[in-house]
Motif scaffolding. Sequence first.
Motif, mmCIF file in Angstrom:
data_model
loop_
_atom_site.group_PDB
_atom_site.id
_atom_site.type_symbol
_atom_site.label_atom_id
_atom_site.label_comp_id
_atom_site.label_asym_id
_atom_site.label_seq_id
_atom_site.Cartn_x
_atom_site.Cartn_y
_atom_site.Cartn_z
ATOM 1 N N LEU A 264 -7.821 8.108 15.878
ATOM 2 C CA LEU A 264 -8.418 7.022 16.646
ATOM 3 C C LEU A 264 -9.279 7.533 17.791
ATOM 4 N N GLY A 265 -9.351 8.859 17.935
ATOM 5 C CA GLY A 265 -10.186 9.445 18.979
ATOM 6 C C GLY A 265 -9.662 9.203 20.379
ATOM 7 N N ARG A 266 -8.336 9.213 20.551
ATOM 8 C CA ARG A 266 -7.768 8.978 21.878
ATOM 9 C C ARG A 266 -6.591 9.917 22.101
ATOM 10 N N PHE A 267 -6.198 10.051 23.377
ATOM 11 C CA PHE A 267 -5.078 10.917 23.713
ATOM 12 C C PHE A 267 -3.764 10.239 23.330
ATOM 13 N N PRO A 268 -2.687 11.056 23.173
ATOM 14 C CA PRO A 268 -1.414 10.502 22.708
ATOM 15 C C PRO A 268 -0.924 9.325 23.540
ATOM 16 N N GLN A 269 -0.459 8.314 22.845
ATOM 17 C CA GLN A 269 0.126 7.123 23.439
ATOM 18 C C GLN A 269 0.938 6.424 22.364
ATOM 19 N N PRO A 270 1.842 5.519 22.740
ATOM 20 C CA PRO A 270 2.658 4.844 21.725
ATOM 21 C C PRO A 270 1.805 4.052 20.735
ATOM 22 N N ILE A 271 2.228 4.051 19.482
ATOM 23 C CA ILE A 271 1.546 3.307 18.426
ATOM 24 C C ILE A 271 2.279 1.984 18.208
ATOM 25 N N VAL A 272 1.546 0.896 18.375
ATOM 26 C CA VAL A 272 2.128 -0.432 18.125
ATOM 27 C C VAL A 272 2.263 -0.612 16.620
ATOM 28 N N ARG A 273 3.478 -0.962 16.179
ATOM 29 C CA ARG A 273 3.713 -1.072 14.746
ATOM 30 C C ARG A 273 4.776 -2.118 14.453
ATOM 31 N N SER A 274 4.859 -2.449 13.180
ATOM 32 C CA SER A 274 5.812 -3.461 12.740
ATOM 33 C C SER A 274 7.242 -2.928 12.838
ATOM 34 N N SER A 275 8.182 -3.833 13.157
ATOM 35 C CA SER A 275 9.595 -3.444 13.258
ATOM 36 C C SER A 275 10.423 -3.987 12.098
ATOM 37 N N THR A 276 9.749 -4.470 11.065
ATOM 38 C CA THR A 276 10.480 -5.026 9.922
ATOM 39 C C THR A 276 11.111 -3.911 9.092
ATOM 40 N N ASN A 277 12.064 -4.315 8.242
ATOM 41 C CA ASN A 277 12.711 -3.360 7.355
ATOM 42 C C ASN A 277 11.684 -2.805 6.377
ATOM 43 N N PHE A 278 11.573 -1.484 6.360
ATOM 44 C CA PHE A 278 10.542 -0.840 5.529
ATOM 45 C C PHE A 278 10.749 -1.144 4.052
ATOM 46 N N ASN A 279 12.005 -1.266 3.653
ATOM 47 C CA ASN A 279 12.280 -1.525 2.235
ATOM 48 C C ASN A 279 11.859 -2.929 1.805
ATOM 49 N N ASP A 280 11.600 -3.803 2.780
ATOM 50 C CA ASP A 280 11.166 -5.160 2.447
ATOM 51 C C ASP A 280 9.665 -5.243 2.155
ATOM 52 N N LEU A 281 8.927 -4.170 2.466
ATOM 53 C CA LEU A 281 7.486 -4.182 2.201
ATOM 54 C C LEU A 281 7.221 -4.208 0.694
ATOM 55 N N VAL A 282 6.228 -4.998 0.316
ATOM 56 C CA VAL A 282 5.858 -5.107 -1.097
ATOM 57 C C VAL A 282 4.416 -4.630 -1.248
ATOM 58 N N PRO A 283 4.156 -3.605 -2.061
ATOM 59 C CA PRO A 283 2.772 -3.135 -2.250
ATOM 60 C C PRO A 283 1.875 -4.230 -2.809
ATOM 61 N N SER A 284 0.620 -4.216 -2.391
ATOM 62 C CA SER A 284 -0.345 -5.195 -2.907
ATOM 63 C C SER A 284 -0.569 -4.986 -4.396
ATOM 64 N N GLU A 285 -0.846 -6.062 -5.084
ATOM 65 C CA GLU A 285 -1.124 -5.958 -6.516
ATOM 66 C C GLU A 285 -2.469 -5.260 -6.723
ATOM 67 N N ILE A 286 -2.499 -4.352 -7.661
ATOM 68 C CA ILE A 286 -3.690 -3.532 -7.901
ATOM 69 C C ILE A 286 -4.293 -3.863 -9.261
ATOM 70 N N HIS A 287 -5.620 -4.041 -9.269
ATOM 71 C CA HIS A 287 -6.385 -4.185 -10.507
ATOM 72 C C HIS A 287 -7.375 -3.025 -10.555
ATOM 73 N N ALA A 288 -7.219 -2.167 -11.547
ATOM 74 C CA ALA A 288 -8.044 -0.952 -11.617
ATOM 75 C C ALA A 288 -9.424 -1.201 -12.201
ATOM 76 N N GLY A 289 -9.617 -2.296 -12.928
ATOM 77 C CA GLY A 289 -10.916 -2.537 -13.557
ATOM 78 C C GLY A 289 -11.183 -1.552 -14.680
ATOM 79 N N VAL A 290 -12.452 -1.297 -14.939
ATOM 80 C CA VAL A 290 -12.849 -0.347 -15.978
ATOM 81 C C VAL A 290 -13.498 0.871 -15.320
ATOM 82 N N PRO A 291 -13.382 2.056 -15.940
ATOM 83 C CA PRO A 291 -13.887 3.286 -15.316
ATOM 84 C C PRO A 291 -15.371 3.251 -14.959
#
Length: 478
Positions: A264-291
């Motif tokens: 991010l081009g900045r000096f170290p500082q706390p990163i604001v992030r989600s506090s939810t259970n990591f195992n509850d995350l669901v990957p987005s659905e992916i469509h690969a299309g054609v090559p």
Amino acid sequence: MFKQKIYLGLSLAGFCVALVSCNIPKEIQKTENKQTPGSYGSNSADTLNSGKIRWKTFFTDPNLNNLIDTALTRNQELQITLQELEIAKSEIRLKQGQLLPSVGVRAGVGLEKVGRYTSQGAGDASTEITPGREMPDPLPDYLLGVYGNWEVDVWHKLHNAKKAAVSRYLSSVEGKNFVVTNLVAEIANSYYELLALDNQLAIVKQNIELQNNALEVVKAQKEASRVTELAVRKFSAEVLNTQSLQFNIQQQITETENKINFLLGRFPQPIVRSSTNFNDLVPSEIHAGVPSQLLANRPDVKQAELALAAAKLDVKAARAEFYPSLGISASIGLQAFDPGYLVKFPESMLYSLAGELVAPLINRNGIKAEYTKANAEQIQAVYNYERTILNAYVEVANQMANISNSQKSYDLKTKQVSELTQSIDISNDLFRAARADYLEVLMTQRDALEAKLELIETKKQQMNAMVNIYQALGGGWN
């Protein structure tokens, strides 16, 4: 008479062209292969393509999107790439300027003293400007005029050089887009790594609490003479080992936060992030299309294609160096030895117009070397383009397999954690009833902790696979 001079000049020009054209190497064009397979292995040829989705839509975590927004305005590598675009723009302006005539203004003042016994000195001494007024000695000289030079681009050498510069600029634009896709993907992967470490740290802390409780039970068992001091030492050592693991994870969290801050081009500082259970995350659905969509979606493929187009134009421009170049020069202005005479028109007027045809005749080794170099670079660009397409296909195919396999692995790991979590309670009950050895309790707790940490790691692999295939499909730069 004038027409005869024109015909003579044209004849000489034709002779020069014919002379230098006798030994011009043939233009060699290597055709690139743009063919791609119809699909990614056994996957169906679905034309929906997740790479066309904007990154702000693809990533749903607002904290992650804020980090990416900051990086796109402050990341130093991206800023360096933007300056490369300015350099490429300047190259276009330079090539454009070479197509136009070069025009300048000339003003000068001079003083000349020639010997009396020279043809010019004798002529000046016997010349009168006006009756009774001789030429001044020494002789001043005042000049004010406009002059210009222009190389007529008969063989399209300059036009091809300009087109090559434009292609390189467009290639630089795609290069910038490629940097953006890499930056977005790196931040997203680091962000999910940070979330995974947070959850692993929470699991370790919970496990330390459970182990401390088990240690107190063992101590009570030892007081009751049901176990020996060895059991107490073993349980205590296990607690210390897990506490050490806690600090290792905290160090990884610090380094990951600093890595994101660097991006991010900045000096170290706390990163604001989600506090939810990591195992509850669901990957987005992916469509690969054609090559074949990779040719239009991926910035690195388009960058290689434009670099190839520029290399082909360089070959044409280098080949045109074998032909004669036609230059036209002209000037017009006022010149006199007295400033007062500059306004006397047309006596003080001067003008010239000349055309010249310059053709390489003897020392052509330099031109041949430049042409050979341009031709080799064109062939090199063809192979680089084909390699980029192949690499793009392989990356997508690998990540498609990664998504499928990591999901299967995650499902099995979830069942393993469930089984081991239940085993902890069972082993504790058996130990209290003196039906299980303390080593069984220790091993069960250790296996459960490792399984929970591996489950988080597998979820991280899932999220990273989602990010990586989005990048591989050409997403993230728009």
